[in-house]
Scaffold this motif. Structure first.
Motif, mmCIF file in Angstrom:
data_model
loop_
_atom_site.group_PDB
_atom_site.id
_atom_site.type_symbol
_atom_site.label_atom_id
_atom_site.label_comp_id
_atom_site.label_asym_id
_atom_site.label_seq_id
_atom_site.Cartn_x
_atom_site.Cartn_y
_atom_site.Cartn_z
ATOM 1 N N THR A 64 68.216 -57.310 -3.695
ATOM 2 C CA THR A 64 68.961 -56.093 -3.375
ATOM 3 C C THR A 64 70.415 -56.422 -3.083
ATOM 4 O O THR A 64 71.332 -55.711 -3.495
ATOM 5 C CB THR A 64 68.317 -55.381 -2.179
ATOM 6 O OG1 THR A 64 66.979 -55.052 -2.518
ATOM 7 C CG2 THR A 64 69.075 -54.134 -1.804
ATOM 8 N N GLN A 104 66.613 -47.867 -3.611
ATOM 9 C CA GLN A 104 65.168 -48.017 -3.517
ATOM 10 C C GLN A 104 64.509 -46.770 -2.929
ATOM 11 O O GLN A 104 63.488 -46.336 -3.402
ATOM 12 C CB GLN A 104 64.834 -49.237 -2.650
ATOM 13 C CG GLN A 104 63.355 -49.510 -2.627
ATOM 14 C CD GLN A 104 63.033 -50.863 -2.016
ATOM 15 O OE1 GLN A 104 63.913 -51.564 -1.541
ATOM 16 N NE2 GLN A 104 61.776 -51.224 -2.034
ATOM 17 N N ASP A 145 67.043 -50.321 -7.995
ATOM 18 C CA ASP A 145 66.401 -51.139 -6.963
ATOM 19 C C ASP A 145 64.933 -50.755 -6.852
ATOM 20 O O ASP A 145 64.610 -49.658 -6.421
ATOM 21 C CB ASP A 145 67.110 -50.945 -5.626
ATOM 22 C CG ASP A 145 66.783 -52.062 -4.648
ATOM 23 O OD1 ASP A 145 65.880 -52.863 -4.951
ATOM 24 O OD2 ASP A 145 67.423 -52.120 -3.587
ATOM 25 N N GLU A 146 64.065 -51.640 -7.243
ATOM 26 C CA GLU A 146 62.620 -51.434 -7.202
ATOM 27 C C GLU A 146 62.239 -50.050 -7.735
ATOM 28 O O GLU A 146 61.704 -49.226 -7.008
ATOM 29 C CB GLU A 146 62.111 -51.577 -5.753
ATOM 30 C CG GLU A 146 62.591 -52.828 -5.067
ATOM 31 C CD GLU A 146 61.522 -53.899 -4.919
ATOM 32 O OE1 GLU A 146 60.383 -53.643 -5.333
ATOM 33 O OE2 GLU A 146 61.860 -54.986 -4.441
HETATM 34 MG MG MG Z 1 65.158 -55.173 -1.765
#
Ligand code: MG
Ligand code: ADP
Lengths: 371, 609
Positions: free
Chosen positions: A45, A90, A166-167
């Motif tokens: 991240t 995320q 992010d993810e």
């Molecule tokens: Mg992360």
């Protein structure tokens, strides 16, 4: 479409702490679909946030399209609002006080795109991402998957050259994951955007990315295609992190650095290996082990400990003295627990690692089926 | 690759390059600038006055140089000696100190006893009408303390001071001084006012307590008494201590009640003593007294912080969604309700009714139909010389009301916005040390009772200093004082709101291309609208109720409702004064209800912070 290059990138939060990102060199080619893969806390991240500019580097350089946007050596820093990259957080970070439509057209308004075109582009993106029906709802009235599509639409509306995710799949349930995965691939093909996404999940990385960059402890471990990373892991960490069930590791020495005892699997294996190289561990993927019911030439004797069905495939736990190996197979196993059995560990399937965990390239070894 | 070494050779030293990069980053991060400016501003506005009055205590004040044979402005220990070690000491500090402490201790004890009992009744038993009481019992805390003081005088005032007599006196019962003024009524009123605070804080703690812990003890064979004393009380002790210290600190700074009920019989507390010293122009003595009050406030609150830190060890016991389980009182259900009923009667109904009746009666204490009139509200051509009209048609009232709204309103809006900015700066500042300093500075006025702070403000702003002209007599000094006074609450609210929001919505906007101003205007402020409204309204209410700042800093030109009503009282126009007070109470109550609507938060939570 721009290329992103990271040069000796370092990020340390606080002075004394171990850097979250430590000397990363990485180039994401124009139009590439890359995944930063690694266990949680390894700095993925942080890298994404530095590329977007909401975090600044403590050392090194980030360049987008050849232009340094964050360069400690030259004292340059371009703020995020001027970088024209898209970042999907995320947990989405939708603006709770704006409707879906307003969330999506925020970026276009900032660019003073005129109303009719803005309207058209938003409709287009929202239609593509199938959120057009919720245009007038507020984020709190949407499900997780819908929120994520809004977050994505918000970035896609301005058509950024670089999209950072992010993810992107981790908060979704199984069905949605598949759907979103297809969606992302389709987006990449239609827009040709350079995409970097972050994941701790190898399935996500393997199925989605063109290139995977494996990270651990702030260091880049290996960059390559999913196949390369699986078939020729650059070090022990990558070998063990990628693959499910995990790769079997057979130490050729015990913890004190001595050759392991005579009965052990490690010694028997070592005898077959070249004598003059300092091999520390041998790895073999579960699917590369071959079972033979009658002890064939070169096969080692094992006992079947247990058989675990994993839905369409089976994992068989095999014992040789103190040592345990896992074998996985797609066909229904004909053995049963307690059976005596022979196992072939073919040379070409053995991945050899030295004392520091680095892969050793020795002709004839480590060219497992996938390669 | 060949280029790399040469580039390194040419590059200036590492530290310098890092600095340059840091600057490039910070240039796009206005938080640092905001924090820096705010820190300077509040250093001047909050720390400045405190230092100034601290200095005044040790420096010869104007007018004293002849008596002290020293130049004005030179160092002296005279004031210190006069206050603490002269034949005046007893009058100046020791007696007021004893009075203050005995009032505070008695109030804390009584409010705790009553508040805990009520909290237990309402939260832990099935007492009749508990839901209704949960709201009604809080009302006395929303009313200004001096509402009660005025109601008290309306009933109990005797001939010791001039003007209209109290009802009892008028009906022929001579009330003794100890009943009409001084210690007893002060403690009684402060207890009425602060009991709701205990009720709220302890009630919340009780509600957070997991009933299963009590049930566990019961299963092990503990009786009700054991459970109460060895499980419940220890667990709510942090809440109890916190409430106690809060009330103690407030009582030390309390000005309005001792001013109304103590001055007539020369019953001084530290705050009225300070007021006397200021109005008799003994600035040096006043400074020493103010510093003494501040020190006491600081000590109390340091103890509080210390205790809270220790208490945090077992604060997390709260069971989520703990089952509600109440002790059935059986046939006592209705009888037990008489305590809260009594509290509501004495704390709300009686004072407000008394005040209201006093405004519609010509002569006090005579309940005959011909004695009732609405003239003091809406009449004209009254016999009162300086007050010919009922207050609702009197221009003076509306001027004072407008002044109040203007001064308090502007100050509240500014402090609310500054609070949000402080929150933004503290959380976003790239230099966290500066953010922490700012946080501490804005918290400082919390340690300084209002009257001492007003004195400190007067000390700094009464004369021109540098480019800042003398502000005394202008509305600005009131606004600045109100802003400073409000900052502890406003900045805490701002920090809390920004913490809850997190960075991400703003980061998302940055990535989308929004510059600082756009982010503020389109993201931060709209999302924070509700907390901002609360952070404006709450100071507004406390500003409207406030007495101590105005009594020292206001002049007739900047008359606000509180000083207006006090002046009417001085003229013995009790009806009009009480009418104004009722209007203030009304506004305060409406404002509180409004906050509740906006924030959607329970009243208790709003007031507790
Ligand atoms: Mg992360
Ligand atoms: N704002 C921050 N302050 C201090 N440490 C941080 C901060 N953000 C991340 N870290 C630390 O940096 C490391 C990497 O974090 P992160 O990049 O979020 O990991 P990942 O995304 O790979 O899970 C972690 O050890 C984390 O604790």
């Amino acid at each position: 479409m721009p290329e992103i290059s990271l040069h000796n990138l370092v990020k340390a939060y606080g002075k004394s702490a171990k850097p979250a990102v430590d000397g990363v060199n990485l180039t994401v080619a124009d139009g590439e679909f890359m995944c930063l893969l690694g266990p949680s806390g390894c700095g993925k991240t942080t890298i994404l946030r530095m590329i977007a500019g909401i975090e600044h580097a403590s050392g090194g350089t980030i360049a987008i399209d050849g232009r340094p946007v964050d360069c400690v050596e030259r004292g340059q820093f371009v703020p995020p609002e001027k970088r024209h990259v898209g970042l999907v957080f995320q947990n989405y970070a939708l603006w709770p006080h704006m409707t879906v439509a307003r969330n999506v057209d925020f970026g276009l308004r900032l660019q003073h795109v005129d109303a009719s075109e803005r309207e058209a582009r938003c409709r287009d993106v929202m239609t593509k991402l199938r959120i057009i029906d919720y245009a007038d709802r507020y984020p709190s009235q949407l499900s997780g998957g819908q929120q994520q599509r809004v977050a994505l639409a918000r970035m896609l509306a301005v058509n950024p050259g670089v999209l950072l995710l992010d993810e992107p799949l981790s908060n979704l349930d199984a069905a949605l994951r598949l759907e979103m995965r297809a969606e992302l691939r389709r987006l990449h093909e239609t827009f040709g955007t350079t995409i970097v996404f972050v994941s701790h999940d190898q399935w996500e990385a393997m199925t989605l990315a063109d290139t995977i960059a494996v990270m651990e402890g702030g260091h880049l471990q290996q960059v390559g295609t999913p196949d390369e990373i699986y078939a020729r892991p650059a070090n022990r960490f990558v070998a063990e992190f990628i693959g499910n069930p995990r790769i079997n590791m057979i130490p050729s020495r015990d913890r004190k650095g001595q050759e392991t005892d005579t009965a052990s699997l490690g010694l028997k294996l070592t005898e077959r290996l070249p004598r003059d190289v300092p091999i520390d561990v041998c790895g073999i993927r579960p699917e590369d082990i071959r079972l033979c019911e009658t002890p064939a030439d070169g096969a080692l004797p094992f006992t079947v400990e247990s058989i675990m069905p994993t839905g369409g495939s089976w994992v068989i736990e095999l014992a040789h003295g103190e040592d345990r190996l896992f074998h996985s197979t797609q066909s229904r196993p004909r053995v049963r627990p307690k059976d005596q059995i022979g196992c072939l560990l073919p040379d070409e399937a053995l991945h050899l690692f030295d004392g520091s965990g680095r892969r050793m390239s020795i002709p004839g070894y480590g060219m497992s089926a996938a390669a | 690759m060949a280029m790399v070494p040469s580039a390194n050779l040419l590059a200036p030293p590492n530290v310098w390059r890092r600095m340059r990069h840091r600057l490039a980053v910070v240039r796009h991060e206005p938080a640092l600038l905001i924090v820096a400016i705010l820190t300077l501003f509040f250093l001047y506005l909050i720390v400045g006055p405190v230092l100034s009055i601290l200095g005044d205590a040790f420096v010869v004040q104007s007018g004293d140089s002849a008596r002290l044979h020293q130049d004005e402005g030179s160092l002296t220990a005279y004031y210190l000696a006069r206050v603490f070690a002269s034949k005046m000491s007893s009058i100046l500090i020791w007696t007021p100190l004893v009075h203050t402490l005995s009032i505070a201790v008695a109030t804390v004890t009584l409010a705790l006893t009553l508040g805990v009992t009520l909290a237990w009744l309402i939260n832990r038993t099935d007492v009749f009408g508990r839901r209704w009481f949960a709201t009604a019992l809080v009302v006395p805390f929303m009313l200004p303390t001096w509402t009660f003081a005025l109601a008290w005088t309306t009933i109990f005032k005797n001939g010791t001071v001039g003007g209209q007599p109290g009802w009892l006196q008028a009906m022929g019962f001579a009330t003794p001084d100890w009943l009409a003024y001084g210690y007893l009524p002060t403690v009684f009123i402060l207890t009425l006012h602060y009991t709701p605070l205990v009720f709220l804080i302890v009630g919340n703690a009780l509600r957070r307590l997991d009933v299963q812990m009590e049930e566990c003890a019961r299963i092990l064979g503990a009786g009700t008494r054991t459970i109460t004393f060895s499980i419940v009380l220890p667990l709510v002790r942090p809440a109890l201590l916190s409430a106690a210290l809060l009330i103690f600190a407030d009582c030390i700074g309390e000005f309005a009640v001792p001013y109304l009920l103590g001055l007539p019989i020369n019953y001084d507390t530290l705050s009225t003593g300070l007021y006397r010293a200021l109005s008799s122009r003994q600035n040096g003595v006043a400074a020493v007294l103010a510093v003494a009050i501040m020190t006491m406030g600081v000590i109390t609150l340091l103890i509080d912080i210390r205790m809270m830190r220790e208490a945090r060890r077992f604060v997390t016991v709260g069971g989520r969604g703990a089952m509600e389980r109440r002790q059935p009182l059986g046939s006592m259900r209705h009888l037990a309700a008489s305590l809260p009923v009594l509290c509501v009667l004495i704390g709300v109904v009686l004072p407000l009714l008394t005040l209201f009746l006093s405004t519609v009666m010509i002569l006090p204490g005579r309940f005959t139909p011909d004695n009732f009139t609405l003239a003091y509200w809406i009449g004209s051509d009254l016999h009162t010389i300086a007050m010919r009209n009922g207050i609702l048609v009197a221009p003076d009232f509306w001027i004072a009301a407008w002044n109040t709204v203007r001064i308090v309103g502007i100050a509240s809006v500014i402090s609310g916005c500054l609070g949000l900015l402080v929150g933004y700066g503290v959380l976003r500042s790239p230099v966290s040390l500066l953010g922490n300093i700012l946080r501490q500075i804005t918290f400082l006025p919390y340690l300084v009772p209002g009257i001492a702070f007003a004195a400190a403000f007067l000390s700094l702003f009464a004369v021109a200093r540098g480019p800042i002209p003398a502000l005394y007599g202008t509305p600005f000094i009131l606004m600045l004082a109100l802003i400073a006074e409000n900052m502890p609450f406003a900045s805490r609210a701002g920090i809390a709101a920004m913490t809850q929001l997190g960075r991400e919505p703003e980061d998302a906007a940055r990535v989308a291309g929004a510059g600082f101003l756009t982010r503020m205007r389109r993201i931060i402020i709209p999302i924070q609208a509700a907390p901002l409204a609360t952070a404006i309204l709450l100071p507004f209410i406390s500003g409207i109720k406030g007495v101590s700042l105005f009594v020292i800093l206001a002049v007739p030109a900047t008359d606000v409702l509180t000083t207006y009503s006090l002046r009417l009282l001085d003229y013995n126009y009790d009806q009009a004064a009480n009418a104004v007070v009722l209007m203030i109470a009304l506004v305060a109550w409406l404002g509180t209800v409004l906050i509740q609507r906006i924030s959607g938060a329970g009243l208790s939570r709003g007031l507790e912070s």
